[in-house]
Design a protein around this motif. Structure first.
Motif, PDB file in Angstrom:
ATOM      1  N   GLN A 150       0.833  -1.199   0.000  1.00  0.00           N
ATOM      2  CA  GLN A 150       0.000   0.000   0.000  1.00  0.00           C
ATOM      3  C   GLN A 150       0.864   1.244   0.000  1.00  0.00           C
ATOM      4  O   GLN A 150       2.031   1.221   0.400  1.00  0.00           O
ATOM      5  N   GLN A 151       0.246   2.329  -0.370  1.00  0.00           N
ATOM      6  CA  GLN A 151       0.853   3.654  -0.327  1.00  0.00           C
ATOM      7  C   GLN A 151       0.033   4.509   0.633  1.00  0.00           C
ATOM      8  O   GLN A 151      -1.160   4.256   0.821  1.00  0.00           O
ATOM      9  N   GLY A 184      -1.374   3.939   7.329  1.00  0.00           N
ATOM     10  CA  GLY A 184      -2.482   4.372   8.152  1.00  0.00           C
ATOM     11  C   GLY A 184      -2.170   4.227   9.633  1.00  0.00           C
ATOM     12  O   GLY A 184      -1.093   3.766  10.020  1.00  0.00           O
ATOM     13  N   VAL A 185      -3.144   4.627  10.432  1.00  0.00           N
ATOM     14  CA  VAL A 185      -2.995   4.499  11.890  1.00  0.00           C
ATOM     15  C   VAL A 185      -4.248   3.855  12.453  1.00  0.00           C
ATOM     16  O   VAL A 185      -5.342   3.926  11.854  1.00  0.00           O
ATOM     17  N   THR A 213      -4.618   7.487   2.269  1.00  0.00           N
ATOM     18  CA  THR A 213      -4.915   7.748   0.865  1.00  0.00           C
ATOM     19  C   THR A 213      -6.423   7.713   0.652  1.00  0.00           C
ATOM     20  O   THR A 213      -7.161   7.121   1.457  1.00  0.00           O
ATOM     21  N   ASP A 214      -6.862   8.347  -0.416  1.00  0.00           N
ATOM     22  CA  ASP A 214      -8.283   8.395  -0.717  1.00  0.00           C
ATOM     23  C   ASP A 214      -8.729   7.031  -1.237  1.00  0.00           C
ATOM     24  O   ASP A 214      -8.191   6.512  -2.213  1.00  0.00           O
ATOM     25  N   ARG A 215      -9.695   6.424  -0.563  1.00  0.00           N
ATOM     26  CA  ARG A 215     -10.142   5.088  -0.955  1.00  0.00           C
ATOM     27  C   ARG A 215     -11.522   5.098  -1.613  1.00  0.00           C
ATOM     28  O   ARG A 215     -12.054   4.031  -1.916  1.00  0.00           O
ATOM     29  N   LYS A 216     -12.101   6.289  -1.775  1.00  0.00           N
ATOM     30  CA  LYS A 216     -13.502   6.321  -2.169  1.00  0.00           C
ATOM     31  C   LYS A 216     -13.703   6.376  -3.676  1.00  0.00           C
ATOM     32  O   LYS A 216     -14.802   6.204  -4.170  1.00  0.00           O
ATOM     33  N   SER A 217     -12.668   6.647  -4.456  1.00  0.00           N
ATOM     34  CA  SER A 217     -12.825   6.716  -5.912  1.00  0.00           C
ATOM     35  C   SER A 217     -12.589   5.343  -6.516  1.00  0.00           C
ATOM     36  O   SER A 217     -11.955   4.478  -5.915  1.00  0.00           O
ATOM     37  N   SER A 218     -13.117   5.178  -7.717  1.00  0.00           N
ATOM     38  CA  SER A 218     -12.909   3.917  -8.426  1.00  0.00           C
ATOM     39  C   SER A 218     -11.435   3.775  -8.774  1.00  0.00           C
ATOM     40  O   SER A 218     -10.727   4.755  -8.986  1.00  0.00           O
ATOM     41  N   ILE A 242      -8.816  -7.734   4.880  1.00  0.00           N
ATOM     42  CA  ILE A 242      -9.314  -6.513   5.540  1.00  0.00           C
ATOM     43  C   ILE A 242      -8.384  -5.336   5.396  1.00  0.00           C
ATOM     44  O   ILE A 242      -8.733  -4.221   5.742  1.00  0.00           O
ATOM     45  N   ASN A 243      -7.206  -5.565   4.936  1.00  0.00           N
ATOM     46  CA  ASN A 243      -6.253  -4.461   4.854  1.00  0.00           C
ATOM     47  C   ASN A 243      -5.520  -4.568   3.526  1.00  0.00           C
ATOM     48  O   ASN A 243      -4.582  -5.343   3.381  1.00  0.00           O
ATOM     49  N   ASN A 244      -5.979  -3.787   2.599  1.00  0.00           N
ATOM     50  CA  ASN A 244      -5.342  -3.800   1.289  1.00  0.00           C
ATOM     51  C   ASN A 244      -5.514  -2.410   0.674  1.00  0.00           C
ATOM     52  O   ASN A 244      -6.065  -1.499   1.328  1.00  0.00           O
ATOM     53  N   GLY A 245      -5.088  -2.274  -0.513  1.00  0.00           N
ATOM     54  CA  GLY A 245      -5.110  -0.955  -1.133  1.00  0.00           C
ATOM     55  C   GLY A 245      -6.501  -0.431  -1.408  1.00  0.00           C
ATOM     56  O   GLY A 245      -6.673   0.738  -1.810  1.00  0.00           O
ATOM     57  N   TYR A 246      -7.490  -1.272  -1.192  1.00  0.00           N
ATOM     58  CA  TYR A 246      -8.872  -0.868  -1.491  1.00  0.00           C
ATOM     59  C   TYR A 246      -9.712  -0.783  -0.221  1.00  0.00           C
ATOM     60  O   TYR A 246     -10.932  -0.663  -0.284  1.00  0.00           O
ATOM     61  N   SER A 247      -9.046  -0.881   0.949  1.00  0.00           N
ATOM     62  CA  SER A 247      -9.784  -0.875   2.213  1.00  0.00           C
ATOM     63  C   SER A 247     -10.226   0.530   2.558  1.00  0.00           C
ATOM     64  O   SER A 247      -9.534   1.511   2.263  1.00  0.00           O
ATOM     65  N   TYR A 248     -11.380   0.617   3.225  1.00  0.00           N
ATOM     66  CA  TYR A 248     -11.906   1.900   3.683  1.00  0.00           C
ATOM     67  C   TYR A 248     -11.564   2.109   5.149  1.00  0.00           C
ATOM     68  O   TYR A 248     -11.300   1.165   5.890  1.00  0.00           O
ATOM     69  N   ASP A 249     -11.673   3.385   5.557  1.00  0.00           N
ATOM     70  CA  ASP A 249     -11.588   3.673   6.993  1.00  0.00           C
ATOM     71  C   ASP A 249     -12.725   2.934   7.689  1.00  0.00           C
ATOM     72  O   ASP A 249     -13.806   2.743   7.113  1.00  0.00           O
ATOM     73  N   LYS A 250     -12.450   2.582   8.924  1.00  0.00           N
ATOM     74  CA  LYS A 250     -13.520   1.876   9.632  1.00  0.00           C
ATOM     75  C   LYS A 250     -13.405   2.096  11.130  1.00  0.00           C
ATOM     76  O   LYS A 250     -12.364   2.521  11.650  1.00  0.00           O
TER      77      LYS A 250
END
Lengths: 647, 226
Positions: free
Chosen positions: A263-264, A269-270, A292-297, A312-320
């Protein structure tokens, strides 16, 4: 096109961050990810629920997992059901089917990854070392809509078909915990050690499987103080986590930052966390914030070429945000005290009745396992002697302290065992509620009732044993000399009583050397008089008992062994003033002066009880030995002769 | 041959414990360690170390053991075994024994709990405690002669024992002063001070009082400096 993202754990990344604090400070959330061995600290039962929400533009809430764990002795078994551990990717394939009515449908593909359940087993070797294994079950389902041409007689058309494949796989890892001391703790575990299950058959889906690169991680925790903890975890994939956790009373907090190779940016993240913990419940609210922004396609090509390594933790994961609640159920009594060992320092000599009330016969090494002061109640029971436990004085032990606890005992007055018995004693420790916390059984030699430990001072117990018999005996004897005793001056009463008792006592006795040369054996006064004989110990004990029973103060003289010869005889207090000596003797060598506890000088006389002719001879022989060994040879000063007052 | 040698050594040992009365003048008697009876001591008699010799007025005896001679003058008594040279260490041990022999002070009971008595003698006649310290004075005389013969350590022990057994002799200042000075000369200052303080309680002549005061003052200085 990626249309839906859920993140779930797969490798060393946990939803709640990395928790390396001692479990007295934090709780567990049944994370199989960070260490397969970390369940060993669970004392009995634990139930755990993880519920959370993702922030993908809208809030999607889900039940992540339900877990249960049970410890039996050093073994722990854990089961986790993870209905919400899944992630789905949907791709528009770019193909469109146009129907006769001119309507159309775009074709899509979906890639669904699920972790359904897992099992864990851990074993606790010691308070420092435990190890474990986890086994997790994954389901991956791939689906692709395709338009299949159908060539008819009149027309050609496409029909929509689904290309579908399900892959079920298992993953096993092992781990180890090592607590070097209270400040440094270490963990190590494999990542994707064993992977087995279905292989992808359809070429269309090959390459989309969950990545299963073999890795490992090591983690270290440093606890400079009880309330703070620094943690570092490094994975061979070159990912790492660094965290600080701590507690304030029942409240716990933590902040973990992580770098993920896949990931970048560099710090991807924290994970902040805050919670509350007591003996029964553990509530932890944590969150994951990506940088990083995860909300765009995102570009499907990246997904297609790199895949994902972690659900659960990859480049496409959202904040949770995740709420973890753990319930602790202890059906077992938590051990507060541990009896490490018991050292018996003395065999039991039943004749020494009250000796064991003041002199411990054993010492137990006891550890306070709690963080509070505990009152320890030691007790013991000697098989064949006691029907119930004998309590020893209570002791307060500081938190986590180790102390030596003395065990005292009581010899029942009716104990009659005349032969030595190799018995056993049960040693207990209890807290204030009197419930035994721990117990050790040790062999112990219970000597016969006439056994003596060789300490002359302990002959007093033999003297006192038959004191009622002695009193009756002395009364009877002295009554027969009533006329004489009535006519002598009062000050001479003690001297004459002692003389009359001795003469009566010895006229029926014979001296015999101790037939038990190695095992000391002493008769009680009644036995000596009934058996009509004894050695120096027996005769001295009996004569002292007769004198003491009528209030005449006595002492034993211990002539310590010179070679193999040891001897005991008797002194008694005439209660005469030195100026009155001439009324019992004209020879000033035949007595000596002792100051009583009021510093008043009194005349004492040595008597050799093995001289069985008469009192005067016994007195003379006693004088000769006492003057030579105790006085002239300085035996008392040198310690070769000791005067032991009976009371 | 071995038997003969052992016998010879044994004989020497036995004779080494025996004195010979080489000169006897006047009323000289002896008594064994435990006997109640005195016997006349004849010139040339052997006498053992456990025996006690007592001399009357104008009487004396000269004892000899190999090269050692000791004369006991009139009105004196002495156990033969006391005619011996003791080391300072032996003296200190013997003095320490006094406290060790006493009933321990932490013993709460001076006597047994049992106070049973028999007969009516408790209310009967009392024994006279009138002090007869003649023999005690003889003992002290014997101790002084030991000291004058250079056997000071032995003399001190005899004197201490005599004071315990004949308490009345502690009222005779001249003896107390004599033995207090021996303690002083031996460097046993605390013992010497105790003795001088005992003397101080007695009726003293002016010269005695001066000597005692001076001695106490000197000893106190020495103790302070130490």
């Amino acid at each position: 096109m990626i249309s839906s993202i859920n993140i779930y754990c797969q490798d060393s990344f946990e939803l709640t961050g990395y928790w390396g604090l001692p479990n007295t400070v934090t709780g567990t959330v049944l994370g199989f990810e960070s260490n397969p061995s970390n369940f060993s600290f669970i004392k009995d039962w634990q139930f755990n629920i993880l519920y959370g929400s993702e922030f993908s533009g809208e809030v999607n809430s889900t039940l992540y997992s339900i877990g249960i764990s049970k410890t039996i002795s050093a073994h722990n078994i854990s089961v986790r059901y993870t209905p919400g551990y899944q992630k789905e990717f949907i791709q528009s394939t770019g193909e469109t089917i146009i129907f006769n009515d001119s309507s159309s449908q775009s074709l899509s593909a979906s890639y669904n990854y699920k972790e359904l359940f897992g099992f864990g087993y851990s074993y606790k070797f010691s308070s420092q070392l435990n190890t474990g294994i986890s086994l997790r079950y994954f389901n991956q389902e791939f689906n692709r809509e395709i338009g299949t041409p159908v060539f008819g007689d009149t027309s050609n058309y496409f029909i929509r078909e689904n290309l579908n494949e399900k892959i079920n796989t298992w993953k096993a890892d092992i781990g180890i915990d090592f607590n070097l001391n209270d400040k440094f703790k270490f963990k190590a575990a494999t990542v994707n050690l064993l992977n087995f299950g279905d292989e992808t058959q359809n070429d269309e889906f090959k390459g989309f499987e969950l990545k299963q690169d073999l890795n490992a991680f090591i983690a270290a925790s440093y606890l400079p103080a009880e309330q703070i903890n620094f943690n570092l975890l490094f994975e061979t994939s070159k990912s790492f986590q660094a965290g600080i956790t701590g507690s304030a009373g029942n409240f716990i907090y933590g902040l973990t930052s992580f770098h993920d190779t896949y990931q970048q940016p560099f710090i991807a993240g924290v994970i902040p966390a805050f919670g509350y913990k007591n003996d029964f419940i553990n509530v932890l609210l944590s969150g994951i914030k990506y940088f990083t922004d995860r909300k765009s396609s995102q570009d499907f090509n990246n997904f297609s070429s790199e895949g994902i390594h972690n659900i659960i933790n990859n480049g496409y994961s959202y904040d949770k945000a995740v709420l973890s609640v753990s319930f602790v159920l202890n059906t077992l009594e938590v051990q507060k005290l541990k009896l490490i060992d018991v050292e018996t320092v003395s065999d039991i000599y039943p004749a020494l009745l009250n000796n064991y009330l003041s002199t411990p016969f054993a010492y137990g090494t006891v550890v306070n396992l709690t963080n509070e002061n505990l009152e320890v109640k030691p007790s013991s029971k000697i098989n064949g002697m006691h029907n119930e436990e004998i309590q020893s004085p209570s002791i307060i032990i500081n938190p986590f302290d180790t102390v030596k606890v003395p065990y005292y005992t009581v010899i029942p007055e009716n104990y009659k065992g005349d032969k030595p018995v190799l018995s056993y004693a049960d040693f207990y420790i209890a807290t204030s509620n009197n419930e035994p916390e721990d117990h050790i059984q040790k062999a112990i030699l219970v000597n016969g009732i006439n056994a003596w430990d060789g300490k002359v001072i302990n002959l007093r117990y033999f003297i006192n044993r038959d004191i009622n018999f002695s009193m009756n005996y002395s009364k009877t004897v002295l009554s027969s000399y009533k006329e004489l005793l009535d006519t002598i001056p009062a000050a001479l009463s003690v001297f004459y009583k002692a003389k009359l008792l001795f003469n009566d006592f010895i006229k029926r006795l014979v001296y015999t050397s101790d037939p038990r040369a190695t095992a000391e054996y002493v008769q009680f006064p009644k036995q000596t008089i009934e058996i009509k004989g004894g050695d120096c110990d027996d005769l001295s004990v009996a004569y002292c008992s007769l004198l003491e029973s009528v209030g005449i103060q006595t002492a034993l003289v211990d002539y310590k062994p010179d070679g193999d010869v040891r001897h005991v005889n008797v002194l008694f207090n005439t209660e005469l003033d030195p100026n009155q000596a001439k009324f019992i003797t004209t020879n000033d060598n035949k007595y000596f002066i002792r100051a009583n506890n009021k510093s008043k000088d009194e005349i004492w006389i040595p008597v050799e009880t093995t001289s069985l002719t008469d009192f005067n001879d016994a007195w003379n022989i006693g004088v000769e030995k006492f003057n030579k060994d105790a006085i002239d040879d300085l035996g008392i000063a040198k310690g070769t002769v000791e005067i032991i007052d009976v009371y | 041959m071995k038997t003969i040698i052992i016998f010879a050594l044994l004989t020497f040992t036995l004779t080494a414990q025996t004195y010979k009365a080489v000169e006897v003048k006047g009323d000289v008697k002896y008594r064994s360690e435990t006997s109640e009876k005195w016997n006349d001591l004849k010139p040339g008699s052997s006498i053992g170390i456990d025996e006690v010799i007592s001399t009357g007025n104008n009487s004396s005896v000269k004892l000899q053991m190999r090269d050692l001679n000791f004369s006991l003058e009139e009105n004196s008594a002495l156990q033969v075994g006391n005619i011996k040279k003791m080391s300072m260490d032996e003296l200190l041990l013997a003095l320490a024994m006094e406290d060790m022999i006493n009933v321990p002070l932490d013993n709460k009971k001076g006597t047994s709990d049992n106070t049973a008595t028999y007969g009516t003698h408790e209310n009967g006649k009392e024994v006279s405690s009138k002090i007869n310290d003649d023999f005690g004075i003889k003992r002290l005389n014997g101790a002084m002669q030991l000291a004058n013969s250079g056997l000071e350590e032995s003399a001190l022990l005899v004197a201490k024992e005599t004071y315990r057994k004949y308490p009345g002799t502690k009222n005779i200042s001249s003896y107390l002063i004599f033995f207090a000075y021996i303690f002083y000369s031996k460097g046993l200052y605390e013992e010497a001070l105790n003795e001088f303080n005992q003397v101080k309680k007695l009726k003293l002549s002016s010269s005695e009082a001066t000597k005692v005061e001076t001695a106490i003052e000197e000893i106190n200085k020495l103790l302070l400096n130490n």
